[in-house]
Design a protein around this motif. Structure first.
Motif, PDB file in Angstrom:
ATOM      1  N   SER A 151       0.839  -1.193   0.000  1.00 13.41           N
ATOM      2  CA  SER A 151       0.000   0.000   0.000  1.00 13.41           C
ATOM      3  C   SER A 151       0.879   1.250   0.000  1.00 13.41           C
ATOM      4  O   SER A 151       2.075   1.185   0.248  1.00 13.41           O
ATOM      5  CB  SER A 151      -0.909   0.015   1.235  1.00 13.41           C
ATOM      6  N   ARG A 152       0.267   2.367  -0.260  1.00 13.38           N
ATOM      7  CA  ARG A 152       0.992   3.646  -0.278  1.00 13.38           C
ATOM      8  C   ARG A 152       1.356   4.034   1.152  1.00 13.38           C
ATOM      9  O   ARG A 152       0.523   4.001   2.057  1.00 13.38           O
ATOM     10  CB  ARG A 152       0.135   4.733  -0.921  1.00 13.38           C
ATOM     11  N   VAL A 153       2.608   4.406   1.345  1.00 14.81           N
ATOM     12  CA  VAL A 153       3.114   4.737   2.670  1.00 14.81           C
ATOM     13  C   VAL A 153       3.105   6.255   2.832  1.00 14.81           C
ATOM     14  O   VAL A 153       3.637   6.984   1.988  1.00 14.81           O
ATOM     15  CB  VAL A 153       4.540   4.181   2.872  1.00 14.81           C
ATOM     16  N   HIS A 154       2.480   6.705   3.909  1.00  9.79           N
ATOM     17  CA  HIS A 154       2.490   8.135   4.212  1.00  9.79           C
ATOM     18  C   HIS A 154       3.817   8.491   4.862  1.00  9.79           C
ATOM     19  O   HIS A 154       4.214   7.898   5.876  1.00  9.79           O
ATOM     20  CB  HIS A 154       1.337   8.494   5.148  1.00  9.79           C
ATOM     21  N   VAL A 155       4.529   9.414   4.288  1.00 10.34           N
ATOM     22  CA  VAL A 155       5.826   9.849   4.802  1.00 10.34           C
ATOM     23  C   VAL A 155       5.619  11.166   5.535  1.00 10.34           C
ATOM     24  O   VAL A 155       5.117  12.142   4.964  1.00 10.34           O
ATOM     25  CB  VAL A 155       6.861  10.013   3.669  1.00 10.34           C
ATOM     26  N   ILE A 241      10.428  -6.379   7.783  1.00 10.70           N
ATOM     27  CA  ILE A 241      10.002  -5.939   9.114  1.00 10.70           C
ATOM     28  C   ILE A 241      10.343  -4.476   9.319  1.00 10.70           C
ATOM     29  O   ILE A 241       9.537  -3.697   9.855  1.00 10.70           O
ATOM     30  CB  ILE A 241      10.656  -6.820  10.185  1.00 10.70           C
ATOM     31  N   TRP A 242      11.534  -4.085   8.886  1.00  3.59           N
ATOM     32  CA  TRP A 242      11.943  -2.686   9.038  1.00  3.59           C
ATOM     33  C   TRP A 242      11.065  -1.759   8.202  1.00  3.59           C
ATOM     34  O   TRP A 242      10.701  -0.665   8.634  1.00  3.59           O
ATOM     35  CB  TRP A 242      13.417  -2.546   8.654  1.00  3.59           C
ATOM     36  N   ARG A 243      10.678  -2.186   7.002  1.00  6.20           N
ATOM     37  CA  ARG A 243       9.812  -1.352   6.177  1.00  6.20           C
ATOM     38  C   ARG A 243       8.444  -1.169   6.824  1.00  6.20           C
ATOM     39  O   ARG A 243       7.855  -0.087   6.730  1.00  6.20           O
ATOM     40  CB  ARG A 243       9.664  -1.980   4.778  1.00  6.20           C
ATOM     41  N   GLU A 244       7.934  -2.213   7.473  1.00  8.30           N
ATOM     42  CA  GLU A 244       6.649  -2.077   8.150  1.00  8.30           C
ATOM     43  C   GLU A 244       6.750  -1.104   9.319  1.00  8.30           C
ATOM     44  O   GLU A 244       5.861  -0.270   9.534  1.00  8.30           O
ATOM     45  CB  GLU A 244       6.180  -3.443   8.635  1.00  8.30           C
ATOM     46  N   VAL A 245       7.850  -1.183  10.073  1.00  3.59           N
ATOM     47  CA  VAL A 245       8.031  -0.283  11.220  1.00  3.59           C
ATOM     48  C   VAL A 245       8.139   1.159  10.753  1.00  3.59           C
ATOM     49  O   VAL A 245       7.465   2.060  11.285  1.00  3.59           O
ATOM     50  CB  VAL A 245       9.274  -0.706  12.024  1.00  3.59           C
ATOM     51  N   THR A 246       8.972   1.413   9.754  1.00  2.70           N
ATOM     52  CA  THR A 246       9.153   2.783   9.274  1.00  2.70           C
ATOM     53  C   THR A 246       7.892   3.301   8.583  1.00  2.70           C
ATOM     54  O   THR A 246       7.610   4.502   8.627  1.00  2.70           O
ATOM     55  CB  THR A 246      10.351   2.855   8.324  1.00  2.70           C
ATOM     56  N   ALA A 247       7.138   2.405   7.931  1.00  4.24           N
ATOM     57  CA  ALA A 247       5.905   2.841   7.284  1.00  4.24           C
ATOM     58  C   ALA A 247       4.885   3.316   8.311  1.00  4.24           C
ATOM     59  O   ALA A 247       4.187   4.314   8.106  1.00  4.24           O
ATOM     60  CB  ALA A 247       5.329   1.702   6.451  1.00  4.24           C
ATOM     61  N   ARG A 248       4.798   2.608   9.428  1.00  4.40           N
ATOM     62  CA  ARG A 248       3.864   3.049  10.470  1.00  4.40           C
ATOM     63  C   ARG A 248       4.285   4.396  11.060  1.00  4.40           C
ATOM     64  O   ARG A 248       3.424   5.185  11.483  1.00  4.40           O
ATOM     65  CB  ARG A 248       3.792   2.010  11.583  1.00  4.40           C
ATOM     66  N   ALA A 249       5.589   4.658  11.096  1.00  2.67           N
ATOM     67  CA  ALA A 249       6.082   5.925  11.654  1.00  2.67           C
ATOM     68  C   ALA A 249       6.145   7.032  10.618  1.00  2.67           C
ATOM     69  O   ALA A 249       6.408   8.194  10.982  1.00  2.67           O
ATOM     70  CB  ALA A 249       7.457   5.718  12.266  1.00  2.67           C
ATOM     71  N   GLY A 250       5.917   6.707   9.331  1.00  7.26           N
ATOM     72  CA  GLY A 250       6.029   7.717   8.288  1.00  7.26           C
ATOM     73  C   GLY A 250       7.457   8.128   8.014  1.00  7.26           C
ATOM     74  O   GLY A 250       7.728   9.270   7.641  1.00  7.26           O
ATOM     75  N   ILE A 251       8.379   7.193   8.199  1.00  2.89           N
ATOM     76  CA  ILE A 251       9.808   7.473   8.039  1.00  2.89           C
ATOM     77  C   ILE A 251      10.303   6.771   6.791  1.00  2.89           C
ATOM     78  O   ILE A 251       9.901   5.638   6.488  1.00  2.89           O
ATOM     79  CB  ILE A 251      10.605   7.010   9.276  1.00  2.89           C
ATOM     80  N   GLU A 252      11.206   7.408   6.061  1.00  2.00           N
ATOM     81  CA  GLU A 252      11.837   6.769   4.910  1.00  2.00           C
ATOM     82  C   GLU A 252      12.748   5.645   5.399  1.00  2.00           C
ATOM     83  O   GLU A 252      13.662   5.867   6.193  1.00  2.00           O
ATOM     84  CB  GLU A 252      12.665   7.791   4.122  1.00  2.00           C
ATOM     85  N   ALA A 253      12.498   4.422   4.895  1.00  2.00           N
ATOM     86  CA  ALA A 253      13.250   3.265   5.383  1.00  2.00           C
ATOM     87  C   ALA A 253      14.727   3.356   5.028  1.00  2.00           C
ATOM     88  O   ALA A 253      15.595   2.964   5.816  1.00  2.00           O
ATOM     89  CB  ALA A 253      12.648   1.978   4.830  1.00  2.00           C
ATOM     90  N   HIS A 254      15.026   3.891   3.825  1.00  2.00           N
ATOM     91  CA  HIS A 254      16.427   3.918   3.387  1.00  2.00           C
ATOM     92  C   HIS A 254      17.226   5.010   4.086  1.00  2.00           C
ATOM     93  O   HIS A 254      18.428   5.151   3.837  1.00  2.00           O
ATOM     94  CB  HIS A 254      16.487   4.124   1.872  1.00  2.00           C
ATOM     95  N   THR A 255      16.604   5.809   4.937  1.00  2.00           N
ATOM     96  CA  THR A 255      17.348   6.831   5.678  1.00  2.00           C
ATOM     97  C   THR A 255      18.356   6.206   6.624  1.00  2.00           C
ATOM     98  O   THR A 255      19.401   6.797   6.920  1.00  2.00           O
ATOM     99  CB  THR A 255      16.372   7.720   6.470  1.00  2.00           C
ATOM    100  N   TYR A 256      18.069   4.994   7.088  1.00  2.00           N
ATOM    101  CA  TYR A 256      18.908   4.347   8.099  1.00  2.00           C
ATOM    102  C   TYR A 256      19.579   3.104   7.518  1.00  2.00           C
ATOM    103  O   TYR A 256      19.079   2.498   6.565  1.00  2.00           O
ATOM    104  CB  TYR A 256      18.061   3.971   9.313  1.00  2.00           C
ATOM    105  N   GLU A 257      20.700   2.768   8.090  1.00  2.00           N
ATOM    106  CA  GLU A 257      21.510   1.632   7.656  1.00  2.00           C
ATOM    107  C   GLU A 257      21.337   0.495   8.650  1.00  2.00           C
ATOM    108  O   GLU A 257      21.604   0.651   9.843  1.00  2.00           O
ATOM    109  CB  GLU A 257      22.989   2.042   7.575  1.00  2.00           C
ATOM    110  N   LEU A 258      20.887  -0.662   8.146  1.00  2.00           N
ATOM    111  CA  LEU A 258      20.688  -1.832   8.993  1.00  2.00           C
ATOM    112  C   LEU A 258      21.981  -2.625   9.087  1.00  2.00           C
ATOM    113  O   LEU A 258      22.624  -2.912   8.065  1.00  2.00           O
ATOM    114  CB  LEU A 258      19.578  -2.720   8.423  1.00  2.00           C
ATOM    115  N   MET A 259      22.369  -3.000  10.306  1.00  2.00           N
ATOM    116  CA  MET A 259      23.587  -3.762  10.538  1.00  2.00           C
ATOM    117  C   MET A 259      23.300  -4.849  11.579  1.00  2.00           C
ATOM    118  O   MET A 259      22.266  -4.820  12.260  1.00  2.00           O
ATOM    119  CB  MET A 259      24.737  -2.856  10.982  1.00  2.00           C
TER     120      MET A 259
END
Length: 458
Positions: A151-155, A241-259
């Motif tokens: 679905s469309r993610v509100h940022v 999982i990270w995309r779902e979390v950031t989508a709920r927060a309205g945050i761009e997922a690629h802003t952060y680096e997963l390690m």
């Protein structure tokens, strides 16, 4: 058998079939009335070659005919030439080694051959039974409610900021920053001179921007925090999982680096300005909903500014920390050397150190007092930051799953205490001042803060 062609003949002669068994009438040769001779060894001479008037002359000095060109010598059989069935003698077979030590081979016919000594067979170790492969571990259940899948993610327009906790961290670090500035200025100006010294001071002040420089952050995460880039399989589990979390927060997922950190502890970390790290245990062993709650908690540290303000304050207070550690080392060495000479010398060293500390409090109390109180204030601000990050995860709908993680932490602590009690040991509980230096509130305090969200069923 077939006779080879005569080299002198214009064309190769016909190929004759093998001779029949003894006692069986043989068909006549083509163009000849003379019957086929018996098997070699009989008294009847061999027929002449086609187109030849007489057989070839015997070999000089021998009564037997010479071997024909390019005709290989007949093979020598063990124990003599074999006898065809019906010749009256039992067939003789060469001795063969047994198929397996201790097993006598079975021959197709005739009596068993007797051997005087069996052939030597080296002892053989039976192959070890293959170890059955361990069954693959069941992956952690994927029970996350992917509300925004496809679905469309509100940022949100506001991606990150600095809440009261982040501002408090910066305020508490100001005395340490001033001490570090004095240390850097003293060394830079004293060693390099005024002009070059001020360039060094300005460069040190500008170095704080590296906290937001992604290559520098990644190098810091790899070499200092021992994090690594996730493998393909780990990324396949982590990124949805990270995309779902950031989508709920309205945050761009690629802003952060997963390690990822190789660890058997359930933990995660928010570092610098763009790094989110999880342990391999959290990635592979807990359900996706619990992992999402942990990631949402770390995202709360980033959006609240806790991660970058904490690292920035640590970086600017580092020169003062190094100078303080150096002075403590000098004091310890002086006390140890004085103790070798006499008790009076040791007392004089203690007196000198005490006078130096009191003089610092009197002359620059506005620096020394905040430096002494700063660790306790930082610990308090850290505890408040953890509660704020918990509320961030609860606002995104992960309150029940975060509570499960906290119950897991408490179960681990209770298991350690029970094991120590079973061994007759008693774990040392932190005292009053030690509790004030902890940067994380206890699990019961965090669970109590989540109660309003749990009662609402969020």
């Amino acid at each position: 058998m077939s006779y080879p062609p005569d080299p002198a003949a214009p064309e190769p002669g016909p190929v004759y079939p093998d001779p029949p068994y003894p006692g069986t009438p043989a068909p006549p040769y083509p163009g000849s009335a003379v019957p086929s001779p018996p098997y070699p060894g009989s008294a009847v001479p061999a027929p002449p070659y086609p187109g030849s008037a007489a057989p070839p002359p015997p070999y000089p000095g021998s009564a037997a005919p010479p071997p024909y060109p390019e005709t290989p010598a007949p093979p020598s059989y063990p124990g003599g030439a074999p006898q065809y069935p019906g010749a009256g003698a039992a067939p003789s077979y060469p001795a063969a080694p047994p198929a397996h030590p201790g097993v006598t081979p079975t021959y197709p016919s005739g009596p068993q051959p007797t051997a005087t000594a069996p052939p030597y067979i080296p002892p053989q170790t039976p192959p070890a039974a293959p170890t059955p492969a361990a069954p693959p571990e069941a992956p952690a259940p994927d029970d996350l409610d992917y509300r925004h899948a496809g679905s469309r993610v509100h940022v949100a327009a506001h991606q990150r900021g600095a809440d009261a906790t982040a501002i408090g961290q910066l305020a508490v670090q100001v005395p340490g920053f001033l001490v570090s500035l004095a240390v850097v200025a003293s060394f830079a100006v004293g060693i390099l001179g005024t002009a070059m010294g001020w360039l060094v001071i300005l460069a040190w002040l500008a170095s704080g921007a590296l906290v937001f420089h992604r290559p520098t952050e990644l190098a810091f995460a790899r070499h200092v925090m021992k994090l690594r880039a996730p493998l393909a399989e780990e990324r396949a589990r982590l990124e949805p999982i990270w995309r779902e979390v950031t989508a709920r927060a309205g945050i761009e997922a690629h802003t952060y680096e997963l390690m990822v950190e190789n660890s058997t502890d359930l933990n995660a970390v928010a570092a610098a300005g763009h790094v989110v790290g999880v342990t391999t245990y959290a990635l592979n062993e807990i359900p996706s909903s619990n992992l999402a709650a942990v990631l949402a908690h770390e995202l709360g540290h980033h959006t609240g500014g806790h991660a970058w303000t904490g690292l920035l304050g640590y970086w600017y207070s580092l020169p003062g920390r190094i100078a303080w550690a150096f002075m403590r080392g000098i004091a310890r060495i002086a006390i140890r050397v004085a103790s070798v000479f006499s008790l009076a010398a040791t007392g004089m060293v203690y007196l000198f150190i005490g006078m130096f500390v009191i003089g610092g409090f009197v002359a620059a109390w506005y620096i020394t007092v905040p430096l002494v109180v700063a660790p306790y204030l930082l610990a308090y601000v850290g505890r408040q930051g953890e509660l704020r990050a918990d509320r961030q995860a609860a606002d995104l709908g992960f309150a029940p799953h975060l509570a499960q993680v906290l119950y897991h932490f408490q179960a681990q602590e209770d298991a350690v205490k029970a094991q120590a009690a079973a061994q007759g040991r008693q774990l040392k509980e932190p005292g009053g001042l030690a509790k004030l230096l902890t940067t994380h509130p206890d699990n019961y305090t965090r669970l109590q803060a989540l109660e309003p969200y749990l009662q609402l069923g969020r």
